[in-house]
Design a protein around this motif. Structure first.
Motif, PDB file in Angstrom:
ATOM      1  N   ARG A 189       0.836  -1.211   0.000  1.00  0.00           N
ATOM      2  CA  ARG A 189       0.000   0.000   0.000  1.00  0.00           C
ATOM      3  C   ARG A 189       0.869   1.259   0.000  1.00  0.00           C
ATOM      4  NH1 ARG A 189      -4.977  -1.699   4.111  1.00  0.00           N
ATOM      5  NH2 ARG A 189      -5.896  -3.200   2.668  1.00  0.00           N
ATOM      6  N   GLU A 229      -6.701  -5.723  -6.596  1.00  0.00           N
ATOM      7  CA  GLU A 229      -7.725  -4.673  -6.790  1.00  0.00           C
ATOM      8  C   GLU A 229      -7.498  -3.522  -5.819  1.00  0.00           C
ATOM      9  OE1 GLU A 229     -11.151  -7.088  -6.199  1.00  0.00           O
ATOM     10  OE2 GLU A 229     -11.470  -7.450  -8.343  1.00  0.00           O
ATOM     11  N   ASP A 230      -7.237  -3.888  -4.570  1.00  0.00           N
ATOM     12  CA  ASP A 230      -7.032  -2.864  -3.537  1.00  0.00           C
ATOM     13  C   ASP A 230      -5.869  -1.946  -3.912  1.00  0.00           C
ATOM     14  OD1 ASP A 230      -7.333  -1.737  -0.799  1.00  0.00           O
ATOM     15  OD2 ASP A 230      -5.390  -2.683  -0.459  1.00  0.00           O
ATOM     16  N   VAL A 254      -6.704   0.499  -6.721  1.00  0.00           N
ATOM     17  CA  VAL A 254      -7.494   1.643  -6.236  1.00  0.00           C
ATOM     18  C   VAL A 254      -6.599   2.603  -5.447  1.00  0.00           C
ATOM     19  CG1 VAL A 254      -9.384   2.355  -4.725  1.00  0.00           C
ATOM     20  CG2 VAL A 254      -9.655   0.345  -6.195  1.00  0.00           C
ATOM     21  N   ARG A 255      -5.652   2.046  -4.703  1.00  0.00           N
ATOM     22  CA  ARG A 255      -4.799   2.897  -3.863  1.00  0.00           C
ATOM     23  C   ARG A 255      -3.694   3.618  -4.647  1.00  0.00           C
ATOM     24  NH1 ARG A 255      -5.487   1.913   1.868  1.00  0.00           N
ATOM     25  NH2 ARG A 255      -6.930   0.184   2.133  1.00  0.00           N
ATOM     26  N   PRO A 276     -11.434 -13.202  13.946  1.00  0.00           N
ATOM     27  CA  PRO A 276     -10.968 -12.125  13.076  1.00  0.00           C
ATOM     28  C   PRO A 276     -11.119 -12.529  11.612  1.00  0.00           C
ATOM     29  CG  PRO A 276      -9.102 -13.183  14.223  1.00  0.00           C
ATOM     30  CD  PRO A 276     -10.332 -13.958  14.571  1.00  0.00           C
ATOM     31  N   SER A 317     -10.197 -11.866   7.663  1.00  0.00           N
ATOM     32  CA  SER A 317      -9.212 -11.177   6.845  1.00  0.00           C
ATOM     33  C   SER A 317      -9.537 -11.218   5.358  1.00  0.00           C
ATOM     34  CB  SER A 317      -7.830 -11.799   7.049  1.00  0.00           C
ATOM     35  OG  SER A 317      -7.445 -11.698   8.395  1.00  0.00           O
ATOM     36  N   TRP A 318     -10.355 -12.175   4.964  1.00  0.00           N
ATOM     37  CA  TRP A 318     -10.606 -12.358   3.530  1.00  0.00           C
ATOM     38  C   TRP A 318     -12.070 -12.673   3.297  1.00  0.00           C
ATOM     39  CZ3 TRP A 318      -6.373 -11.187   0.825  1.00  0.00           C
ATOM     40  CH2 TRP A 318      -5.141 -11.312   1.478  1.00  0.00           C
ATOM     41  N   SER A 321     -13.141 -14.211   0.820  1.00  0.00           N
ATOM     42  CA  SER A 321     -13.205 -15.575   0.291  1.00  0.00           C
ATOM     43  C   SER A 321     -13.025 -16.644   1.372  1.00  0.00           C
ATOM     44  CB  SER A 321     -12.155 -15.747  -0.803  1.00  0.00           C
ATOM     45  OG  SER A 321     -10.870 -15.394  -0.304  1.00  0.00           O
ATOM     46  N   ARG A 322     -12.706 -16.219   2.567  1.00  0.00           N
ATOM     47  CA  ARG A 322     -12.431 -17.195   3.624  1.00  0.00           C
ATOM     48  C   ARG A 322     -13.287 -16.993   4.862  1.00  0.00           C
ATOM     49  NH1 ARG A 322      -7.476 -19.866   3.164  1.00  0.00           N
ATOM     50  NH2 ARG A 322      -7.248 -20.299   0.958  1.00  0.00           N
ATOM     51  N   ASP A 334     -10.385  -4.751   4.880  1.00  0.00           N
ATOM     52  CA  ASP A 334     -10.154  -3.313   4.709  1.00  0.00           C
ATOM     53  C   ASP A 334      -9.657  -2.967   3.311  1.00  0.00           C
ATOM     54  OD1 ASP A 334      -7.663  -4.419   4.854  1.00  0.00           O
ATOM     55  OD2 ASP A 334      -6.844  -2.939   6.231  1.00  0.00           O
ATOM     56  N   ARG A 335     -10.116  -3.748   2.334  1.00  0.00           N
ATOM     57  CA  ARG A 335      -9.621  -3.507   0.973  1.00  0.00           C
ATOM     58  C   ARG A 335     -10.617  -2.751   0.117  1.00  0.00           C
ATOM     59  NH1 ARG A 335      -8.930  -8.483   2.396  1.00  0.00           N
ATOM     60  NH2 ARG A 335      -6.879  -8.880   3.311  1.00  0.00           N
ATOM     61  N   PHE A 336     -10.067  -1.894  -0.722  1.00  0.00           N
ATOM     62  CA  PHE A 336     -10.891  -1.265  -1.743  1.00  0.00           C
ATOM     63  C   PHE A 336     -11.033  -2.229  -2.901  1.00  0.00           C
ATOM     64  CE2 PHE A 336      -8.923   2.440   0.384  1.00  0.00           C
ATOM     65  CZ  PHE A 336     -10.094   3.043   0.811  1.00  0.00           C
ATOM     66  N   ILE A 337     -12.126  -2.097  -3.635  1.00  0.00           N
ATOM     67  CA  ILE A 337     -12.356  -3.011  -4.751  1.00  0.00           C
ATOM     68  C   ILE A 337     -12.361  -2.252  -6.068  1.00  0.00           C
ATOM     69  CG2 ILE A 337     -13.973  -4.692  -5.730  1.00  0.00           C
ATOM     70  CD1 ILE A 337     -14.865  -5.278  -2.812  1.00  0.00           C
ATOM     71  N   GLN A 338     -13.006  -1.102  -6.065  1.00  0.00           N
ATOM     72  CA  GLN A 338     -13.085  -0.330  -7.301  1.00  0.00           C
ATOM     73  C   GLN A 338     -13.396   1.125  -6.960  1.00  0.00           C
ATOM     74  OE1 GLN A 338     -16.181  -1.601 -10.094  1.00  0.00           O
ATOM     75  NE2 GLN A 338     -14.498  -2.553 -11.244  1.00  0.00           N
ATOM     76  N   PHE A 339     -12.747   2.032  -7.664  1.00  0.00           N
ATOM     77  CA  PHE A 339     -13.058   3.440  -7.445  1.00  0.00           C
ATOM     78  C   PHE A 339     -13.047   4.143  -8.788  1.00  0.00           C
ATOM     79  CE2 PHE A 339     -11.458   7.730  -5.655  1.00  0.00           C
ATOM     80  CZ  PHE A 339     -12.760   8.209  -5.584  1.00  0.00           C
ATOM     81  N   GLU A 362     -14.561  -3.339   0.679  1.00  0.00           N
ATOM     82  CA  GLU A 362     -14.939  -4.348   1.666  1.00  0.00           C
ATOM     83  C   GLU A 362     -15.558  -3.641   2.876  1.00  0.00           C
ATOM     84  OE1 GLU A 362     -11.489  -7.605   0.392  1.00  0.00           O
ATOM     85  OE2 GLU A 362     -11.408  -6.725   2.393  1.00  0.00           O
ATOM     86  N   ARG A 368      -9.050   9.431   3.038  1.00  0.00           N
ATOM     87  CA  ARG A 368      -7.642   9.534   2.645  1.00  0.00           C
ATOM     88  C   ARG A 368      -7.465   9.186   1.182  1.00  0.00           C
ATOM     89  NH1 ARG A 368      -4.382   7.865   8.124  1.00  0.00           N
ATOM     90  NH2 ARG A 368      -4.960   9.828   9.129  1.00  0.00           N
ATOM     91  N   LEU A 369      -8.331   8.294   0.703  1.00  0.00           N
ATOM     92  CA  LEU A 369      -8.249   7.905  -0.706  1.00  0.00           C
ATOM     93  C   LEU A 369      -8.904   8.956  -1.598  1.00  0.00           C
ATOM     94  CD1 LEU A 369      -7.749   5.465  -2.800  1.00  0.00           C
ATOM     95  CD2 LEU A 369     -10.204   5.098  -2.534  1.00  0.00           C
TER      96      LEU A 369
END
Ligand SMILES: Cc1cc2nc3c(=O)[nH]c(=O)nc-3n(C[C@H](O)[C@H](O)[C@H](O)COP(=O)(O)OP(=O)(O)OC[C@H]3O[C@@H](n4cnc5c(N)ncnc54)[C@H](O)[C@@H]3O)c2cc1C
Ligand SMILES: NC(=O)c1ccc[n+]([C@@H]2O[C@H](COP(=O)([O-])OP(=O)(O)OC[C@H]3O[C@@H](n4cnc5c(N)ncnc54)[C@H](OP(=O)(O)O)[C@@H]3O)[C@@H](O)[C@H]2O)c1
Lengths: 246, 437
Positions: A20, A44-45, A48-49, B20, B22-23, B25-26, B64-69, B79, B89-90
């Protein structure tokens, strides 16, 4: 200048945060990880970053025969490589590695042999290029063998010794080798362990790794106070250390 | 080190297990747990909507991931554990959150589940008004895509659905155009509530953000005085700003939260604004998130924690504000913070959303046992006489009967609940809801 960076074990909690930081400076990232869904989410993350380009490659890094192809591809997509981070690893169940040789072997493959093999291929690339930074994540666990994780620790100790030697080999070529030794970090690797006040966030660790890569250092403790903690731990005489039950 | 409390740290609740995540997919199959499950975002809810005593808490902070902007349209997909802080911030300087609560340490999942509102409610409605779609993970149906067109009932039930309709995996929402991080802010002293309502009405049209801080420690003829705050995004650059904060961030050790100190503090804060009105250009963090500057300020309230009581009453019943302030003045409770705003008429798609046209007042009280609960109970009586409603995201104590009066739609929500999801809040306010107890 847009940095071209290879991240091996790109789905690691620490590595994601380092990536990141690179994305924020619009670097080009070549990501290698074994789980395709996780890899896609990370890619993807990072796009975007702000990453200027993101390439992904799915591979189990314990498959050594793939190593040359991975490194070649990473080094050729953008005609050269500015930095590579070896971040994959695993914290094996100590009781299990004491009994099961296959688990033991897998732990050593993941934490030592694969990293050495990848480093050798990267060394060739960087040496020919006469530039580059190779960063490897070791651990404070490699500074002294402990009852609770000495197999993991021994692999981290070995990679530290390896990195020290490789650093000397690559010095004339102007290639930097940096070993990063985090203390405890909250990532999936440690989520089953009880956390204490010495734990830092993956974000903090990942930023530390980024700083280590982008500044002229060779061995970095994360956070830096681990250097002093480990100096003390190394100096405790064995009979006393044995009683500490660490 | 992680402690899974709510922001008010009351009541204490102990999950049997914390998982916790994290994914996406999981995510483990919710049916594998022997206890009911609930997602925990950042625990910025004051009461018990984010707690699950004896159950499983799924900690979403690793998602905490972005996928598309799309930087041209301002549509962001991420997410559900992404925080408002990460979004800002983004997205800045070009895009801003369509709606933001008074803290940026809130997840997108939490913002949807409580359908949060902000200082621009009179213009923009609640957060849910800007959500385009999301994907739910349910124990009975697996992954379900929801939008105003597809699975629209589940979409509506999930917005303000208190996290009970399944887990939001990711969401897509519309940001709004911004012209940088600066807010042109104006603060105006008022001596009585009528003046507040006049100021608010006069500002709705030309100010994107309006809110007021009330001096909640004064009684008698000073009752209802405060500082009205209004602002707009500014395209101009920074300006040195030494004026008072838009809202006080108190930095006092626990024992300082007593009646005399709070009174002194309120007096000082009110009088820190010497002139009747001041203008400043301030950074958005200072304007929107003054309390975020003191990390974990909720701990100042000590072991017993604190309560927030936030209600909304129809505009024509706005004299309720004075009635409530009067109840406080006549009680032995210490009100440490009170924030007043007039909501607008933009309605939310959410089935159980709290924001609605009217006047909203949020009040903080250190928890001092039964007397504090009794005072809140008296507020509830006032609410019920005046068509008021209490905000679940802030609540730790309302009775089942009160909740069901405020939110008669709760029965409809029941049809959309994930059979494996429960919270302390829901068990408390729907104790007779079939076999879920
Ligand atoms: C200083 C401060 C100021 C505030 N100001 C405002 C304000 O102005 N306006 C306002 O509306 N609120 C305000 N709040 C309240 C806060 O915005 C809400 O409580 C918000 O929902 C908290 O989000 P969270 O991520 O911490 O979620 P949590 O509090 O952890 O959880 C809230 C709910 O969301 C659910 N949830 C979280 N993630 C998911 C998911 N992925 N899927 C399904 N359900 C999920 C939980 O199960 C729970 O029911 C404020 C809070 C604080 C501390
Ligand atoms: N966390 C700590 O406290 C700590 C402390 C000191 C050092 N470290 C070191 O920091 C590094 C990063 O760890 P982390 O904390 O970020 O943990 P993590 O999130 O668990 O990351 C470990 C990563 O290694 C990957 N991996 C393991 N075996 C692999 C293989 N054979 N092929 C490809 N990828 C493989 C895992 O992939 P999957 O996601 O597919 O499993 C995972 O992404 C490791 O070297 C670790 O030893 C960690």
């Amino acid at each position: 200048m847009t940095r071209r960076v290879l991240i091996l074990g790109a789905t690691s909690g620490i590595a994601q945060e380092t990536s990141r930081c690179f994305a924020a400076e619009h670097a080009k990232l070549f990501l290698v990880a074994r789980d395709p869904q996780k890899l896609a989410a990370v890619a993807e993350d990072l796009k975007v970053r702000g990453a200027e380009a993101v390439e992904t490659h799915q591979a189990d890094l314990n498959a050594y025969s793939d190593h040359p192809a991975i490194i070649n591809r990473a080094a050729s997509v953008w005609q050269g490589l500015d930095a590579a981070l070896i971040a994959h690893g695993s914290l094996p169940d100590q009781a299990l590695v004491e009994k099961d040789s296959l688990v033991l072997r897998d732990a050593l493959d993941t934490n030592y042999f694969s990293a050495v093999s990848l480093s050798m291929h990267l060394a060739t690339v960087f040496e020919a290029q006469r530039s580059g930074v190779l960063a490897i994540i070791g651990s404070v666990a490699g500074d002294r063998g402990r009852r609770s994780n000495y197999v993991y620790g021994s692999a981290k100790a070995a990679i530290a010794t390896f990195a020290a030697g490789l650093r000397l080999r690559l010095l004339p070529a102007g290639v930097k080798v940096v070993l990063i030794k985090p203390g405890w970090v909250s990532t999936p690797m440690t989520e089953h362990l009880p956390q204490n006040f010495l734990y830092i966030s993956a974000q903090k660790a990942g930023r530390g790794v980024y700083q280590a890569i982008t500044s002229p250092t060779s061995v970095v403790y994360l956070p830096s106070y681990w250097k002093w903690i480990m100096a003390i731990i190394r100096s405790v005489p064995e009979p006393i250390f044995a009683k500490l039950k660490l | 080190m992680n402690s899974y409390t709510s922001w008010g740290r009351y009541p204490r609740s102990h999950p049997a297990e914390v998982v916790p995540l994290s994914w996406i997919s999981r995510i483990p199959d919710f049916n594998q747990f022997s206890h009911p499950v609930l997602v925990y975002g950042k625990g910025r809810s004051y009461g018990d909507t984010c707690l699950n005593d004896g159950g499983v808490l799924l900690d979403s902070s690793g998602l905490d991931r972005f996928i598309q902007f799309d930087t041209h349209t301002g549509v962001l997909r991420c997410e559900s554990g992404v925080t408002l802080q990460s979004v800002l911030r983004l997205s800045l300087p070009d895009w801003f959150l369509p709606v933001t609560p008074g803290t940026q340490f809130v997840t997108i999942g939490g913002a949807i589940a409580n359908d949060v509102h902000g200082k621009n409610h009179h213009r923009a409605g609640s957060f849910g008004c800007h959500v385009r779609s999301f994907e739910l993970l349910r124990s009975d149906k697996g992954r379900v895509f929801c939008s105003p067109e597809e699975n629209k009932d589940l979409f509506a039930a999930t917005i303000g659905g208190l996290g009970l309709t399944g887990m939001i995996l990711w969401a897509e929402f519309q940001l709004k155009r911004a012209s940088g991080p600066w807010i042109e802010c104006e603060q105006i002293r008022f001596e009585k509530l009528d003046t507040f309502f006049e100021l608010s009405a006069a500002s709705d049209e030309n100010y994107e953000y309006t809110v007021a801080w009330l001096d909640c420690a004064s009684a008698g003829h000073k009752l209802g005085r405060g500082i009205f705050i209004r602002g707009n995004h500014s395209s101009a650059g920074p300006q040195d700003s030494h004026g008072p904060l838009p809202l006080p961030g108190f930095e006092a050790p626990e024992m300082l939260i007593s009646r005399p100190t709070v009174r002194a503090f309120n007096w000082a804060y009110f009088n820190s604004q010497f002139r009747e009105s001041t203008r400043n250009r301030v950074h958005y963090e200072k304007f929107f998130y003054p309390l975020d500057r003191v990390a974990e300020w909720n701990r100042l309230y000590g072991q017993r924690g604190f309560l927030q009581y936030q209600f909304v009453v129809p505009y024509q019943n706005r004299e309720v504000v004075a009635e409530v302030l009067d109840l406080i003045a006549r009680s032995r409770e210490v009100c440490t913070l009170s924030v007043l705003k007039v909501f607008g008429s933009v309605s939310s798609p959410g089935l159980l959303s709290f924001p609605r046209p009217g006047v909203t007042l949020a009040l903080d009280f250190p928890y001092q046992g039964q007397p504090t609960l009794d005072l809140c109970e008296r507020f509830d009586q006032v609410m019920k006489r005046n068509g008021g409603v209490v905000y679940p995201a802030k609540d730790a104590r309302m009775s089942a009967e009160s909740f069901q009066t405020y939110f008669p739609q709760w029965k409809e929500l029941s049809n959309f609940l994930d059979p494996r999801f429960e919270s302390d809040f829901w068990r408390r306010v729907t104790p007779t809801n079939g076999n879920r107890q």
